[in-house]
Scaffold this motif. Structure first.
Motif, PDB file in Angstrom:
ATOM      1  N   SER A 204     -11.832  13.746 -15.487  1.00  0.00           N
ATOM      2  CA  SER A 204     -11.275  14.748 -16.401  1.00  0.00           C
ATOM      3  C   SER A 204     -10.963  16.058 -15.675  1.00  0.00           C
ATOM      4  O   SER A 204      -9.973  16.724 -15.989  1.00  0.00           O
ATOM      5  CB  SER A 204     -12.276  15.049 -17.524  1.00  0.00           C
ATOM      6  OG  SER A 204     -12.531  13.890 -18.256  1.00  0.00           O
TER       7      SER A 204
ATOM      8  N   SER B  62      -9.220   5.883 -15.937  1.00  0.00           N
ATOM      9  CA  SER B  62      -8.881   7.270 -16.263  1.00  0.00           C
ATOM     10  C   SER B  62      -9.751   7.837 -17.379  1.00  0.00           C
ATOM     11  O   SER B  62      -9.878   7.257 -18.449  1.00  0.00           O
ATOM     12  CB  SER B  62      -7.418   7.364 -16.684  1.00  0.00           C
ATOM     13  OG  SER B  62      -7.131   8.691 -17.090  1.00  0.00           O
ATOM     14  N   SER B  63     -10.327   8.988 -17.117  1.00  0.00           N
ATOM     15  CA  SER B  63     -11.005   9.763 -18.156  1.00  0.00           C
ATOM     16  C   SER B  63      -9.939  10.598 -18.860  1.00  0.00           C
ATOM     17  O   SER B  63      -8.752  10.384 -18.637  1.00  0.00           O
ATOM     18  CB  SER B  63     -12.033  10.684 -17.510  1.00  0.00           C
ATOM     19  OG  SER B  63     -12.896   9.945 -16.695  1.00  0.00           O
ATOM     20  N   GLY B  64     -10.363  11.539 -19.669  1.00  0.00           N
ATOM     21  CA  GLY B  64      -9.404  12.469 -20.254  1.00  0.00           C
ATOM     22  C   GLY B  64      -9.154  12.274 -21.735  1.00  0.00           C
ATOM     23  O   GLY B  64      -8.428  13.067 -22.336  1.00  0.00           O
ATOM     24  N   ALA B  65      -9.761  11.220 -22.350  1.00  0.00           N
ATOM     25  CA  ALA B  65      -9.512  10.995 -23.774  1.00  0.00           C
ATOM     26  C   ALA B  65     -10.068  12.145 -24.614  1.00  0.00           C
ATOM     27  O   ALA B  65      -9.386  12.658 -25.519  1.00  0.00           O
ATOM     28  CB  ALA B  65     -10.139   9.674 -24.211  1.00  0.00           C
ATOM     29  N   VAL B  66     -11.283  12.560 -24.299  1.00  0.00           N
ATOM     30  CA  VAL B  66     -11.910  13.632 -25.084  1.00  0.00           C
ATOM     31  C   VAL B  66     -11.117  14.929 -24.904  1.00  0.00           C
ATOM     32  O   VAL B  66     -10.806  15.630 -25.876  1.00  0.00           O
ATOM     33  CB  VAL B  66     -13.395  13.811 -24.673  1.00  0.00           C
ATOM     34  CG1 VAL B  66     -14.019  14.993 -25.389  1.00  0.00           C
ATOM     35  CG2 VAL B  66     -14.180  12.532 -24.960  1.00  0.00           C
TER      36      VAL B  66
ATOM     37  N   ASN C  92     -10.667   2.765 -19.583  1.00  0.00           N
ATOM     38  CA  ASN C  92     -11.540   3.887 -19.940  1.00  0.00           C
ATOM     39  C   ASN C  92     -12.715   3.295 -20.702  1.00  0.00           C
ATOM     40  O   ASN C  92     -12.637   2.151 -21.194  1.00  0.00           O
ATOM     41  CB  ASN C  92     -10.788   4.910 -20.807  1.00  0.00           C
ATOM     42  CG  ASN C  92     -11.515   6.266 -20.891  1.00  0.00           C
ATOM     43  OD1 ASN C  92     -12.599   6.452 -20.319  1.00  0.00           O
ATOM     44  ND2 ASN C  92     -10.920   7.197 -21.619  1.00  0.00           N
ATOM     45  N   GLU C  93     -13.790   4.057 -20.802  1.00  0.00           N
ATOM     46  CA  GLU C  93     -14.880   3.606 -21.659  1.00  0.00           C
ATOM     47  C   GLU C  93     -14.405   3.706 -23.103  1.00  0.00           C
ATOM     48  O   GLU C  93     -13.672   4.623 -23.464  1.00  0.00           O
ATOM     49  CB  GLU C  93     -16.127   4.488 -21.459  1.00  0.00           C
ATOM     50  CG  GLU C  93     -17.285   4.037 -22.330  1.00  0.00           C
ATOM     51  CD  GLU C  93     -18.645   4.496 -21.829  1.00  0.00           C
ATOM     52  OE1 GLU C  93     -18.694   5.310 -20.884  1.00  0.00           O
ATOM     53  OE2 GLU C  93     -19.658   4.041 -22.389  1.00  0.00           O
TER      54      GLU C  93
ATOM     55  N   ASP D 252     -15.190   5.012 -25.786  1.00  0.00           N
ATOM     56  CA  ASP D 252     -16.142   6.046 -26.200  1.00  0.00           C
ATOM     57  C   ASP D 252     -16.487   5.999 -27.681  1.00  0.00           C
ATOM     58  O   ASP D 252     -17.602   6.302 -28.078  1.00  0.00           O
ATOM     59  CB  ASP D 252     -15.554   7.435 -25.897  1.00  0.00           C
ATOM     60  CG  ASP D 252     -15.400   7.669 -24.415  1.00  0.00           C
ATOM     61  OD1 ASP D 252     -16.394   7.568 -23.704  1.00  0.00           O
ATOM     62  OD2 ASP D 252     -14.271   7.954 -23.976  1.00  0.00           O
TER      63      ASP D 252
ATOM     64  N   ASP E 190     -20.814   7.510 -17.042  1.00  0.00           N
ATOM     65  CA  ASP E 190     -19.562   8.170 -16.688  1.00  0.00           C
ATOM     66  C   ASP E 190     -18.621   7.108 -16.127  1.00  0.00           C
ATOM     67  O   ASP E 190     -19.030   5.987 -15.843  1.00  0.00           O
ATOM     68  CB  ASP E 190     -19.791   9.298 -15.680  1.00  0.00           C
ATOM     69  CG  ASP E 190     -20.625   8.813 -14.517  1.00  0.00           C
ATOM     70  OD1 ASP E 190     -20.217   7.815 -13.888  1.00  0.00           O
ATOM     71  OD2 ASP E 190     -21.675   9.400 -14.250  1.00  0.00           O
ATOM     72  N   ASN E 191     -17.384   7.499 -15.952  1.00  0.00           N
ATOM     73  CA  ASN E 191     -16.413   6.506 -15.499  1.00  0.00           C
ATOM     74  C   ASN E 191     -16.575   6.135 -14.028  1.00  0.00           C
ATOM     75  O   ASN E 191     -15.969   5.166 -13.569  1.00  0.00           O
ATOM     76  CB  ASN E 191     -14.986   7.007 -15.772  1.00  0.00           C
ATOM     77  CG  ASN E 191     -14.584   6.747 -17.219  1.00  0.00           C
ATOM     78  OD1 ASN E 191     -15.287   6.043 -17.946  1.00  0.00           O
ATOM     79  ND2 ASN E 191     -13.461   7.308 -17.632  1.00  0.00           N
TER      80      ASN E 191
HETATM   81  N1  GLU Z   1     -14.508   8.442 -21.176  1.00  0.00           N
HETATM   82  C1  GLU Z   1     -14.461   9.886 -21.190  1.00  0.00           C
HETATM   83  C2  GLU Z   1     -13.077  10.372 -21.581  1.00  0.00           C
HETATM   84  O1  GLU Z   1     -12.113   9.699 -21.416  1.00  0.00           O
HETATM   85  C3  GLU Z   1     -14.819  10.518 -19.878  1.00  0.00           C
HETATM   86  C4  GLU Z   1     -16.009   9.981 -19.116  1.00  0.00           C
HETATM   87  C5  GLU Z   1     -16.120  10.635 -17.735  1.00  0.00           C
HETATM   88  O2  GLU Z   1     -15.666  11.764 -17.576  1.00  0.00           O
HETATM   89  O3  GLU Z   1     -16.622  10.041 -16.812  1.00  0.00           O
HETATM   90  O4  GLU Z   1     -12.914  11.465 -22.030  1.00  0.00           O
END
Ligand code: GLU
Length: 391
Positions: free
Chosen positions: A36, A71-75, A157-158, A160, A171-172
């Motif tokens: 992120s 890729s993170s960044g969903a939140v 991505n996880e 979440d 974490d990712n």
């Molecule tokens: N899965 C979370 C997201 O996409 C982030 C997890 C992480 O930063 O490692 O926002």
């Protein structure tokens, strides 16, 4: 903590360059993780960074490689969509809701950016329990390999929104490392907001030196990651080093370096000495044993007597009930448990053939007594050596 330059583990600059070139040239299957901190700025998702990633990854893909992007960044994207004010308290549930809002717009940005490079992408969302179940673990592998055959870059991505706190990947970095081993990746590339590992904290110690090549993740290397804690926030670099260590056991190399640098991957693959490169271990652990050691979370402990400890660690034996002196925790058949010696040191982890109640009843007994005690005997061993990983 300042650490000597010896921590480069006697790899000269020239040798480091040569090793990189060799491993980068032969890396055909690569997992790339972008955090992120790289993807976002104060306004949310940074579209310029997404465009840069799409260009870089498409370049690698077109040179005949198989690529997975984690890729993170969903939140962060969710926060941008809602334009939340600072005084709204964001707890776990709110983050899970924000991820549900942000994930589609994050993907939308990727789809648009990759389309400009004529590259198809796919979305794969995973929770830790998807990998804990051996069948779905292998199913994820088949699906990812099918996506490669369809010339597609899977973006992971996880998931979440449905991830339960204690079962999260955390974490990712961990998700990416486990996926790298699952698909036998040659390399794991972690793009982050630091330039790489340093021998000391470069912000406070002017003698801090960059570490370009790591032969093995030792305690000393882990301590170096601690140096960067203050820069990255809790655990930042440590979880990346842990990920590199896991990937090394699957015989993959790893790279940790600056994700915001323009065309970073093209620079990297053309041999530039940036970031920190981690060599793979010489011996590759068996895939099933990697899964037991790194994916499964132990549900209990078995304390072993001296004879059983030696039988496991030195003679490659299975664990029999006679060598167990104490059972801790509640576990079912097939769960992972840790084996401890009398001093409490963890010596192995493995899958049990009996649940905790039954192990309690048969402990310190010979295997031929199992049927008399339990009324039925499925196995002689509590843990068969094929399901045992020595630590
Ligand atoms: N899965 C979370 C997201 O996409 C982030 C997890 C992480 O930063 O490692 O926002």
């Amino acid at each position: 903590m300042t650490i000597s330059k010896d921590t480069e583990q006697q790899i000269s600059h020239e040798e480091g360059l040569y090793l990189r070139q060799t491993y980068f040239d032969k890396a055909k299957r690569i997992v790339i993780k972008v955090g992120s901190a790289v993807l976002t700025d104060e306004n949310g998702i940074d579209e310029k960074v997404i465009a840069n990633i799409a260009r870089d990854l498409s370049f690698l893909k077109k040179s005949g490689r198989e690529i997975i992007l984690v890729s993170s960044g969903a939140v962060a994207a969710g926060k941008r969509n809602l334009t939340l004010t600072d005084n709204i308290k964001i707890g776990l549930v709110e983050k899970q809701a924000l991820a549900a809002i942000g994930q589609p717009s994050l993907m939308q940005s990727y789809v648009v950016a990759f389309e400009k490079c004529q590259q198809r992408v796919a979305q794969v969302l995973l929770t830790h329990s998807d990998l804990e179940n051996r069948d779905s673990y292998l199913r994820v592998r088949s699906t990812l390999l099918a996506l490669f055959r369809f010339d597609t870059i899977p973006i992971l991505n996880e998931n979440d929104t449905v991830a339960v706190e204690e079962l999260r990947f955390g974490d990712n970095d961990m998700l990416a490392a486990l996926i790298a081993n699952l698909i036998d990746a040659d390399m794991f590339i972690c793009l982050t907001d630091v330039v790489g590992l340093y021998t000391a904290n470069p912000r406070t110690d002017p003698s801090a030196q960059p570490v370009y090549t790591v032969r093995e993740v030792t305690k000393e290397i882990e301590a170096m990651a601690g140096n960067l804690k203050s820069i990255l926030g809790t655990g930042g670099m440590q979880s990346k080093i842990r990920a590199a260590k896991i990937v090394a056991t699957g015989s993959g190399s790893s790279f940790i370096g600056p994700g915001k640098k323009d065309s970073i991957l093209q620079h990297l693959f053309s041999g530039e000495m940036i970031g920190t490169f981690f060599l793979p271990s010489a011996a590759k652990a068996k895939p099933r044993k990697q899964w037991i050691e790194h994916v499964l979370r132990p549900k209990g402990n078995l304390v072993l007597d001296g004879g059983a400890s030696v039988a496991l660690t030195e003679n490659g034996c299975s664990l029999l009930p006679s060598g167990i002196i104490e059972v801790r925790g509640v576990f079912g058949v097939g769960d992972a448990v840790q084996c401890l010696d009398r001093s409490g040191k963890i010596i192995a982890t493995g899958l049990v053939n009996y649940n905790s109640t039954d192990v309690n009843s048969i402990k310190q007994h010979h295997s031929h007594d199992i049927e008399t005690i339990l009324g039925v005997k499925d196995y002689d061993e509590v843990i068969h050596r094929d399901n045992l990983v020595l630590l």
